[in-house]
Write a protein that holds these residues in place. Structure first.
Motif, PDB file in Angstrom:
ATOM      1  N   VAL A   1       0.862  -1.179   0.000  1.00 13.61           N
ATOM      2  CA  VAL A   1       0.000   0.000   0.000  1.00 13.61           C
ATOM      3  C   VAL A   1       0.903   1.235   0.000  1.00 13.61           C
ATOM      4  O   VAL A   1       1.810   1.342   0.838  1.00 13.61           O
ATOM      5  CB  VAL A   1      -0.936   0.043   1.223  1.00 13.61           C
ATOM      6  CG1 VAL A   1      -1.819   1.290   1.167  1.00 13.61           C
ATOM      7  CG2 VAL A   1      -1.799  -1.204   1.287  1.00 13.61           C
ATOM      8  N   ALA A   2       0.688   2.121  -0.944  1.00 15.64           N
ATOM      9  CA  ALA A   2       1.420   3.387  -0.996  1.00 15.64           C
ATOM     10  C   ALA A   2       0.493   4.508  -0.560  1.00 15.64           C
ATOM     11  O   ALA A   2      -0.573   4.709  -1.145  1.00 15.64           O
ATOM     12  CB  ALA A   2       1.933   3.653  -2.407  1.00 15.64           C
ATOM     13  N   VAL A   3       0.888   5.219   0.485  1.00 16.26           N
ATOM     14  CA  VAL A   3       0.088   6.313   1.030  1.00 16.26           C
ATOM     15  C   VAL A   3       0.900   7.599   0.912  1.00 16.26           C
ATOM     16  O   VAL A   3       2.019   7.687   1.430  1.00 16.26           O
ATOM     17  CB  VAL A   3      -0.274   6.065   2.508  1.00 16.26           C
ATOM     18  CG1 VAL A   3      -1.073   7.232   3.067  1.00 16.26           C
ATOM     19  CG2 VAL A   3      -1.046   4.760   2.658  1.00 16.26           C
ATOM     20  N   ASP A   4       0.352   8.586   0.223  1.00 14.17           N
ATOM     21  CA  ASP A   4       0.976   9.899   0.111  1.00 14.17           C
ATOM     22  C   ASP A   4       0.096  10.930   0.796  1.00 14.17           C
ATOM     23  O   ASP A   4      -0.973  11.279   0.287  1.00 14.17           O
ATOM     24  CB  ASP A   4       1.176  10.291  -1.353  1.00 14.17           C
ATOM     25  CG  ASP A   4       2.297   9.524  -2.020  1.00 14.17           C
ATOM     26  OD1 ASP A   4       3.191   9.039  -1.293  1.00 14.17           O
ATOM     27  OD2 ASP A   4       2.284   9.399  -3.253  1.00 14.17           O
ATOM     28  N   SER A   5       0.536  11.396   1.964  1.00 16.77           N
ATOM     29  CA  SER A   5      -0.123  12.507   2.638  1.00 16.77           C
ATOM     30  C   SER A   5       0.647  13.762   2.239  1.00 16.77           C
ATOM     31  O   SER A   5       1.538  14.227   2.950  1.00 16.77           O
ATOM     32  CB  SER A   5      -0.107  12.304   4.152  1.00 16.77           C
ATOM     33  OG  SER A   5      -0.698  13.390   4.816  1.00 16.77           O
ATOM     34  N   ALA A   6       0.327  14.276   1.072  1.00 18.64           N
ATOM     35  CA  ALA A   6       1.117  15.337   0.445  1.00 18.64           C
ATOM     36  C   ALA A   6       0.418  16.686   0.573  1.00 18.64           C
ATOM     37  O   ALA A   6      -0.641  16.910  -0.015  1.00 18.64           O
ATOM     38  CB  ALA A   6       1.353  14.998  -1.032  1.00 18.64           C
ATOM     39  N   TRP A   7       1.014  17.572   1.345  1.00 16.64           N
ATOM     40  CA  TRP A   7       0.492  18.911   1.551  1.00 16.64           C
ATOM     41  C   TRP A   7       1.597  19.920   1.273  1.00 16.64           C
ATOM     42  O   TRP A   7       2.776  19.559   1.166  1.00 16.64           O
ATOM     43  CB  TRP A   7      -0.011  19.097   2.995  1.00 16.64           C
ATOM     44  CG  TRP A   7      -1.034  18.101   3.417  1.00 16.64           C
ATOM     45  CD1 TRP A   7      -0.819  16.850   3.946  1.00 16.64           C
ATOM     46  CD2 TRP A   7      -2.460  18.242   3.335  1.00 16.64           C
ATOM     47  NE1 TRP A   7      -2.012  16.220   4.200  1.00 16.64           N
ATOM     48  CE2 TRP A   7      -3.035  17.054   3.834  1.00 16.64           C
ATOM     49  CE3 TRP A   7      -3.290  19.261   2.905  1.00 16.64           C
ATOM     50  CZ2 TRP A   7      -4.408  16.853   3.908  1.00 16.64           C
ATOM     51  CZ3 TRP A   7      -4.665  19.076   2.972  1.00 16.64           C
ATOM     52  CH2 TRP A   7      -5.211  17.879   3.473  1.00 16.64           C
ATOM     53  N   TRP A   8       1.231  21.182   1.167  1.00 18.51           N
ATOM     54  CA  TRP A   8       2.237  22.243   1.029  1.00 18.51           C
ATOM     55  C   TRP A   8       1.844  23.393   1.938  1.00 18.51           C
ATOM     56  O   TRP A   8       0.691  23.832   1.946  1.00 18.51           O
ATOM     57  CB  TRP A   8       2.315  22.744  -0.416  1.00 18.51           C
ATOM     58  CG  TRP A   8       3.479  23.675  -0.632  1.00 18.51           C
ATOM     59  CD1 TRP A   8       4.738  23.338  -1.033  1.00 18.51           C
ATOM     60  CD2 TRP A   8       3.493  25.103  -0.432  1.00 18.51           C
ATOM     61  NE1 TRP A   8       5.533  24.450  -1.101  1.00 18.51           N
ATOM     62  CE2 TRP A   8       4.799  25.555  -0.736  1.00 18.51           C
ATOM     63  CE3 TRP A   8       2.536  26.041  -0.035  1.00 18.51           C
ATOM     64  CZ2 TRP A   8       5.175  26.880  -0.657  1.00 18.51           C
ATOM     65  CZ3 TRP A   8       2.900  27.373   0.065  1.00 18.51           C
ATOM     66  CH2 TRP A   8       4.209  27.785  -0.255  1.00 18.51           C
ATOM     67  N   ARG A   9       2.818  23.865   2.737  1.00 17.24           N
ATOM     68  CA  ARG A   9       2.604  25.008   3.613  1.00 17.24           C
ATOM     69  C   ARG A   9       3.821  25.924   3.522  1.00 17.24           C
ATOM     70  O   ARG A   9       4.968  25.458   3.531  1.00 17.24           O
ATOM     71  CB  ARG A   9       2.403  24.568   5.075  1.00 17.24           C
ATOM     72  CG  ARG A   9       1.145  23.737   5.310  1.00 17.24           C
ATOM     73  CD  ARG A   9      -0.118  24.559   5.111  1.00 17.24           C
ATOM     74  NE  ARG A   9      -1.314  23.777   5.367  1.00 17.24           N
ATOM     75  CZ  ARG A   9      -1.985  23.103   4.437  1.00 17.24           C
ATOM     76  NH1 ARG A   9      -1.560  23.106   3.178  1.00 17.24           N
ATOM     77  NH2 ARG A   9      -3.063  22.425   4.749  1.00 17.24           N
ATOM     78  N   GLY A  10       3.561  27.236   3.452  1.00 13.92           N
ATOM     79  CA  GLY A  10       4.628  28.217   3.412  1.00 13.92           C
ATOM     80  C   GLY A  10       5.177  28.521   4.794  1.00 13.92           C
ATOM     81  O   GLY A  10       4.631  28.101   5.822  1.00 13.92           O
ATOM     82  N   LEU A  11       6.248  29.287   4.846  1.00 14.86           N
ATOM     83  CA  LEU A  11       6.907  29.593   6.111  1.00 14.86           C
ATOM     84  C   LEU A  11       5.969  30.225   7.149  1.00 14.86           C
ATOM     85  O   LEU A  11       6.025  29.857   8.328  1.00 14.86           O
ATOM     86  CB  LEU A  11       8.104  30.510   5.870  1.00 14.86           C
ATOM     87  CG  LEU A  11       9.342  29.853   5.231  1.00 14.86           C
ATOM     88  CD1 LEU A  11      10.362  30.924   4.872  1.00 14.86           C
ATOM     89  CD2 LEU A  11       9.959  28.840   6.177  1.00 14.86           C
ATOM     90  N   PRO A  12       5.081  31.157   6.771  1.00 16.37           N
ATOM     91  CA  PRO A  12       4.238  31.788   7.801  1.00 16.37           C
ATOM     92  C   PRO A  12       3.314  30.815   8.528  1.00 16.37           C
ATOM     93  O   PRO A  12       2.824  31.131   9.619  1.00 16.37           O
ATOM     94  CB  PRO A  12       3.423  32.823   7.002  1.00 16.37           C
ATOM     95  CG  PRO A  12       4.242  33.102   5.785  1.00 16.37           C
ATOM     96  CD  PRO A  12       4.879  31.784   5.448  1.00 16.37           C
ATOM     97  N   TYR A  13       3.062  29.674   7.943  1.00 21.68           N
ATOM     98  CA  TYR A  13       2.174  28.696   8.568  1.00 21.68           C
ATOM     99  C   TYR A  13       2.632  28.365   9.988  1.00 21.68           C
ATOM    100  O   TYR A  13       1.823  28.219  10.905  1.00 21.68           O
ATOM    101  CB  TYR A  13       2.133  27.428   7.708  1.00 21.68           C
ATOM    102  CG  TYR A  13       1.284  26.305   8.258  1.00 21.68           C
ATOM    103  CD1 TYR A  13      -0.098  26.334   8.151  1.00 21.68           C
ATOM    104  CD2 TYR A  13       1.869  25.219   8.902  1.00 21.68           C
ATOM    105  CE1 TYR A  13      -0.875  25.298   8.653  1.00 21.68           C
ATOM    106  CE2 TYR A  13       1.101  24.186   9.407  1.00 21.68           C
ATOM    107  CZ  TYR A  13      -0.267  24.227   9.282  1.00 21.68           C
ATOM    108  OH  TYR A  13      -1.039  23.214   9.778  1.00 21.68           O
ATOM    109  N   TYR A  14       3.953  28.265  10.178  1.00 20.28           N
ATOM    110  CA  TYR A  14       4.483  27.872  11.480  1.00 20.28           C
ATOM    111  C   TYR A  14       4.728  29.059  12.409  1.00 20.28           C
ATOM    112  O   TYR A  14       5.272  28.886  13.496  1.00 20.28           O
ATOM    113  CB  TYR A  14       5.761  27.049  11.299  1.00 20.28           C
ATOM    114  CG  TYR A  14       5.458  25.632  10.833  1.00 20.28           C
ATOM    115  CD1 TYR A  14       4.822  24.730  11.673  1.00 20.28           C
ATOM    116  CD2 TYR A  14       5.761  25.239   9.537  1.00 20.28           C
ATOM    117  CE1 TYR A  14       4.509  23.453  11.260  1.00 20.28           C
ATOM    118  CE2 TYR A  14       5.456  23.949   9.103  1.00 20.28           C
ATOM    119  CZ  TYR A  14       4.819  23.065   9.962  1.00 20.28           C
ATOM    120  OH  TYR A  14       4.506  21.800   9.535  1.00 20.28           O
TER     121      TYR A  14
END
Length: 393
Positions: A150-163
């Motif tokens: 099973v291949a699972v990709d939890s792929a998201w994108w967040r920029g620096l301000p997110y943190y």
């Protein structure tokens, strides 16, 4: 009529509130709670919660004495204490993911559930998606054969301000990075589809967020008796193309509905065209399923309300939430210690206890900003959503 309170009025709370409002013939929201009451009052006005009273602390909500169900929508580090307080007061709890930052905390919540006589449900709303139900039905049918990968990709994108938000980006407050707070839904789905693995190996890194302590990318390999699963957890993937692909002995089935079934030639190479009959069977199976009456948070809240109305357990309870935390904890342990970790984790394992992960985890970078609130539109997988509608990832 079931009386509901919502504690925490940040990004995820509108998903709960709108779900309750869609089921208004069975429940009513009578209390909103936030450490910043003005924030709760603004949400009250925005969503038309005229019957709700705003509180600044959850003990004030408990003191009302008339709450049947509470949605806990606060940062992860607070889930244990708030859930336990409500459970011990006999109030049923629906708690946002992740259930708690440690296995010991999860077990403390389950113990409080037993003492108080109320029920606890851990949010895993992605089980209430038509594509997920179709994928599980295909696996459960046996048509694809024994699972090999099973291949699972939890792929998201967040920029620096997110943190920059105060509770994000630190091991102590957020409890972890993308593995815990983004991939938690995919981990739950994998466990629901395939069950628990026997062991885990993993690698963690921070590839693109120099203002956060925690990992923004991890890759884990899960070993089953005769199968492997891979989980990529990320907030560095442009396009946010998430997927689950299940490879069975006879066919592969994907979350996006793709079905492929190879047939061997006498020399072992695949026969061009494959097994069209099996592809048709699996496709017809998916097409024949009725759409879910309620999806996402509304689907899970519908189930929790039904559980309260009928006296049964919810379909997703605290044991489900604990299993997810156990696997995520093992991924962190394997990545930090650079070794294979066997499951299940026992109570004498250092990572069972709170504090061990915070103590031993690498600080990839120092957190460089801490703002109390963030404004602006929230987008998920390329689609812009109104503010405050995103998950609290």
């Amino acid at each position: 009529m079931i009386k509901v309170a919502v504690v925490g009025t940040g990004n995820i709370s509108p998903s709960h509130i709108r779900a309750y409002q869609a089921l208004r013939d069975r429940c009513t929201i009578v209390a909103l709670c936030d450490l910043n009451p003005a924030k709760a009052e603004a949400l009250q006005q925005e969503l038309g919660l005229d019957e709700a009273t705003v509180y600044a602390s959850h003990p004030e909500v408990i003191a009302r004495g008339d709450i049947d169900l509470v949605s806990v929508c606060t940062p992860p580090s607070t889930h244990e204490a708030i859930s336990i307080d409500f459970l011990e007061a006999g109030v049923n709890v629906l708690c946002e993911k992740p259930m708690a930052p440690s296995l010991a905390a999860c077990d403390a919540i389950l113990a409080a559930e037993g003492r108080g006589g109320a029920i606890f449900s851990s949010v895993a709303q992605n089980r209430y998606r038509d594509d997920v139900v179709r994928l599980k039905s295909a696996i459960d049918s046996g048509l694809a054969g024994a699972v090999s990968h099973v291949a699972v990709d939890s792929a998201w994108w967040r920029g620096l301000p997110y943190y920059d938000l105060w509770w994000r980006g630190t091991w102590e407050q957020e409890g972890g990075g993308c593995t815990l707070n983004h991939a938690v839904h995919h981990v739950d789905l994998l466990l629901w589809l395939l069950g628990a693995p026997e062991s885990v190996t993993a690698v963690l890194t921070n590839a693109a967020h120099e203002n956060a302590e925690i990992e923004d990318l991890s890759v884990a390999v899960l070993a089953y008796q005769r199968a492997l699963a891979t989980i990529t957890s990320s907030v560095v993937h442009h396009g946010e193309q998430q997927r689950i692909v299940v490879q069975g002995r006879e066919a592969s089935v994907s979350l996006d509905g793709e079905v492929v079934a190879e047939v061997t030639q006498s020399n072992g190479f695949p026969l061009p065209g494959g097994n069209t009959g099996l592809v048709a069977q699996l496709t017809d199976l998916a097409a024949g399923l009725d759409p879910l009456p309620h999806t996402g948070h509304q689907g899970q809240i519908d189930d929790v309300l039904t559980a309260l109305e009928t006296g049964r357990r919810p379909a997703i309870d605290g044991h489900d939430g604990r299993r997810t935390i156990e696997l995520i904890t093992a991924i962190y342990q394997a990545g930090i210690e650079r070794r294979t970790v066997d499951l299940p984790l026992t109570a004498d394992d250092p990572y069972y206890q709170p504090g061990t992960l915070t103590e031993r985890a690498p600080r990839f970078f120092a957190k460089t900003a801490s703002v109390r609130d963030q404004s602006g539109p929230i987008s998920v997988s390329g689609a812009t959503a109104p503010a405050n509608q995103e998950d609290n990832r």
